[in-house]
Design a protein around this motif. Structure first.
Motif, PDB file in Angstrom:
ATOM      1  N   ILE B 154       0.816  -1.214   0.000  1.00  8.00           N
ATOM      2  CA  ILE B 154       0.000   0.000   0.000  1.00  8.00           C
ATOM      3  C   ILE B 154       0.855   1.271   0.000  1.00  8.00           C
ATOM      4  N   ASP B 155       0.179   2.357  -0.249  1.00  4.71           N
ATOM      5  CA  ASP B 155       0.706   3.717  -0.171  1.00  4.71           C
ATOM      6  C   ASP B 155       1.756   4.100  -1.216  1.00  4.71           C
ATOM      7  N   ARG B 156       3.016   3.821  -0.970  1.00  9.43           N
ATOM      8  CA  ARG B 156       4.048   4.302  -1.896  1.00  9.43           C
ATOM      9  C   ARG B 156       4.285   3.299  -3.025  1.00  9.43           C
ATOM     10  N   VAL B 166      -2.701  -1.083  -3.256  1.00  6.29           N
ATOM     11  CA  VAL B 166      -3.745  -0.088  -3.003  1.00  6.29           C
ATOM     12  C   VAL B 166      -3.061   1.204  -2.593  1.00  6.29           C
ATOM     13  N   SER B 167      -3.394   2.277  -3.282  1.00  4.89           N
ATOM     14  CA  SER B 167      -2.804   3.552  -2.881  1.00  4.89           C
ATOM     15  C   SER B 167      -3.715   4.702  -3.262  1.00  4.89           C
ATOM     16  N   ALA B 168      -3.353   5.873  -2.807  1.00  3.47           N
ATOM     17  CA  ALA B 168      -4.122   7.055  -3.145  1.00  3.47           C
ATOM     18  C   ALA B 168      -3.871   7.399  -4.609  1.00  3.47           C
ATOM     19  N   ASP B 169      -4.875   7.961  -5.260  1.00  3.06           N
ATOM     20  CA  ASP B 169      -4.702   8.346  -6.658  1.00  3.06           C
ATOM     21  C   ASP B 169      -3.958   9.676  -6.713  1.00  3.06           C
ATOM     22  N   SER B 170      -2.648   9.550  -6.579  1.00  3.57           N
ATOM     23  CA  SER B 170      -1.781  10.726  -6.522  1.00  3.57           C
ATOM     24  C   SER B 170      -1.871  11.583  -7.769  1.00  3.57           C
ATOM     25  N   PRO B 300      -7.483   9.053   1.323  1.00  2.39           N
ATOM     26  CA  PRO B 300      -8.623   8.274   1.838  1.00  2.39           C
ATOM     27  C   PRO B 300      -8.131   7.065   2.636  1.00  2.39           C
ATOM     28  N   VAL B 301      -7.750   7.328   3.871  1.00  2.00           N
ATOM     29  CA  VAL B 301      -7.148   6.279   4.691  1.00  2.00           C
ATOM     30  C   VAL B 301      -8.057   5.065   4.848  1.00  2.00           C
ATOM     31  N   ARG B 302      -9.317   5.331   5.169  1.00  2.00           N
ATOM     32  CA  ARG B 302     -10.231   4.215   5.424  1.00  2.00           C
ATOM     33  C   ARG B 302     -10.409   3.352   4.191  1.00  2.00           C
ATOM     34  N   GLN B 303     -10.534   4.000   3.044  1.00  2.00           N
ATOM     35  CA  GLN B 303     -10.709   3.230   1.815  1.00  2.00           C
ATOM     36  C   GLN B 303      -9.465   2.391   1.516  1.00  2.00           C
ATOM     37  N   ILE B 304      -8.315   3.006   1.679  1.00  3.20           N
ATOM     38  CA  ILE B 304      -7.088   2.266   1.398  1.00  3.20           C
ATOM     39  C   ILE B 304      -6.991   1.061   2.327  1.00  3.20           C
ATOM     40  N   GLU B 328      -7.225   4.920  -5.014  1.00  6.50           N
ATOM     41  CA  GLU B 328      -8.384   5.508  -4.346  1.00  6.50           C
ATOM     42  C   GLU B 328      -8.376   7.022  -4.517  1.00  6.50           C
ATOM     43  N   PRO B 329      -9.519   7.601  -4.867  1.00  7.30           N
ATOM     44  CA  PRO B 329      -9.567   9.052  -5.087  1.00  7.30           C
ATOM     45  C   PRO B 329      -9.329   9.846  -3.799  1.00  7.30           C
TER      46      PRO B 329
END
Lengths: 356, 356
Positions: B154-156, B166-170, B300-304, B328-329
């Motif tokens: 996740i994340d990076r 899974v990560s944020a849609d940077s 969106p921490v919860r979504q991730i 995730e948006p």
DNA sequence: GTGAAAGCGCTAACAT
DNA sequence: ATGTTAGCGCTTTCAC
């Protein structure tokens, strides 16, 4: 590459034993560092371990031992720098002693706190570091007592008749804040806090008030204490200012209170330190990046974590004696958010500060 | 009260069995909810459990089962709100499924990351949620692959050929930031970031630059990227401004960069948004309490966390199929730190905002 | 010096 | 419908 992950069985102690041509018991002894093993046997065991990439299964190992090498840590939350750093420290200290730290967040709920504790008891953890939601007299500590668990209480505690405690020296730090504010000429000061955390909040409030009144008996110390949550505090604070109260300084007894105070200042268009001064208990990284930088009491996270683990392992290893209650000294960082009442613009931009 | 903690043995399944007058196997079945047990036997088992306060030992239970009900979580740090919330979420989701979460911090070190992973492998965790220090191509992911571990990144990360990510849609969020800044009239924008985290930093940078240049081809986008640590970034940023560069806005690609930018503004006596505008990737609670409030991209921490756990458990339960890569948006919160260049005082104090 | 045997607390086959 | 048996992987007496 295939996404299918081949889950081949890991080498067990018996695999090592048969490859080295010895028994599992001997392998166990070699790994435990028993010196009575014949050198060439030991060597063959080491070789086999290396070749098979063998590692002990801590679960199976703990299963057989009396105590399990797991430490439980229960924090009220993970979202703040203070508890984040605390968990990092505790984890690192546990690891150093060959223990695994299992951390859980009680999310500021005493009910959840007890549930987690019960689960940790199921795991037969060797010990628990508990940062209780409220204080040392809550149900969690009672559960630990009732079940003969080994543990240490930290942060929102003062002292206990059953467990060692370690916390920041709230009273002394607050006394120093009082000295600073009185020294700068403040005579009308508002203290904001959350009442439920009785143990530390009272210490902070008393430490502050006593010293302030001692240094300047004419000082007016107002107190806005909410019972449980942050939102009521915000409302109470708003009411307080709406009544026309105009203290020259605010001392917040906890981080969220500092945030609430700041946003109330924003709402009213007051600037620190010209319109009002602000000091908060609990430091955060952003406090030295903003303008003005926010004065804060820095809690000694490393010391608290260190002494908590020290005390815990002493008990785990059978240490006797009455419970100890440690208070670790804090550092008070006066930054630009504090000035003297009536003097405009005594806050000047400076390079960001560095902690000692 | 005595500080001596009596460590009486807890009731085992055999204690329950003999008290209920059945075998241990029957007790196990009752607890597993097998329906073929004679009702009165079941009742006596329940009674015995109640009377003895019996609870299964998860260690012993896992020992016998194939997979262990432990999830490992590895985060680069615990000190920031983002990862703090992430751990809280993950823990809660794991718990809901009857799993225990063991969290560890890699403290931004890839070496430590691999060590932790090895330890988790020793524990034979059912799965791992890894937030790698750098990106999906590091040694940790390689270790997981080599050892057939089940996990989610996740994340990076962007996407991987072996693990679900899974990560944020940077990129999209950064494009939106570009739209906002260009829309306000900014044509000289500085982007600051940390280069090592290649995966997401590149996405953020590209997303921003592409959109900015597309909307206004004459826009000048400067970039200050440090390799590893925050201090070099601070130095580079200082040099950049010392050369006389005067962008009208700064977009920081990560939280610490926002802090660095802010303190550089302080040093130079610049105020947001009159002298310069600021937007940061990653939101924090304090950002809406300061004056000006700092504009930020909210991840969106919860979504991730939710999708990471969903994907992980799907794999644990044997789910097949190629790895998925979720984005995730994010939400972009424009606050007072952003204004239009050349217009003084377009930042007005407002009540603190609320997230949707 | 080393290994055989027992068992930590539990569950899953396999009998009955 | 229930009990018996056989381990999970390891450590620890206790013989040899």
């Amino acid at each position: 590459m295939a996404h299918r992950q081949d889950q081949q069985r890991r080498a067990s102690i018996h695999d090592v034993a048969s490859r080295a041509g010895v028994s599992a018991a001997t392998v166990s002894k070699v790994m435990a560092g028993v010196t009575t093993v014949k050198p060439d046997n030991a060597q063959r065991v080491f070789d086999a371990i290396e070749q098979l990439g063998y590692r002990v299964d801590p679960l199976a190992s703990d299963m057989r031992r009396a105590k399990r090498r797991i430490i439980g840590a229960i924090m009220p939350e993970f979202e703040s720098e203070f508890f984040g750093q605390m968990v990092t420290q505790l984890e690192s200290l546990a690891e150093q002693r060959g223990y695994t730290l299992v951390a859980a967040s009680s999310r500021e709920s005493e009910a959840r706190e007890t549930e987690i504790l019960a689960r940790m008891h199921d795991w037969r953890v060797a010990g628990v570091v508990l940062a209780p939601v409220r204080n040392e007299h809550g149900p969690a500590a009672a559960f630990m007592k009732a079940n003969g668990m080994t543990g240490v209480l930290i942060d929102r505690v003062l002292s206990d008749d059953a467990f060692d405690t370690v916390s920041a020296d709230s009273a002394s730090a607050s006394a120093e804040v009082a000295r600073e504010l009185i020294g700068k000429g403040h005579r009308h000061i508002l203290v904001v806090g959350l009442g439920e955390q009785a143990a530390t909040v009272r210490a902070r409030l008393d430490g502050f008030r006593t010293t302030a009144l001692q240094l300047a008996p004419d000082t007016r110390v107002d107190v806005v204490l909410a019972e449980t949550d942050v939102d009521p505090l915000r409302a109470q604070l708003r009411d307080y200012f709406a009544k026309g109260e105009r203290p020259t300084a605010v001392y917040s007894l906890f981080l969220k209170g500092t945030l609430v105070a700041l946003s109330e200042f924003r709402r009213r268009g007051w600037h620190c330190p010209n319109d009002i001064s602000l000091v908060g208990f609990d430091d955060a990284e952003w406090m030295q990046a903003t303008w003005p930088a926010i004065a804060a009491v820095v809690q000694p996270v490393r010391q608290i974590a260190g002494h908590a683990m020290e005390a815990l392992f002493a008990r785990i290893e059978g240490g006797e004696g009455p419970p100890t209650a440690r208070l670790e000294p804090c550092q008070v960082l006066m930054r630009e958010s504090v000035g003297s009442p009536g003097f405009a613009d005594n806050g000047v931009a400076t390079a960001h500060d560095h902690r000692g």
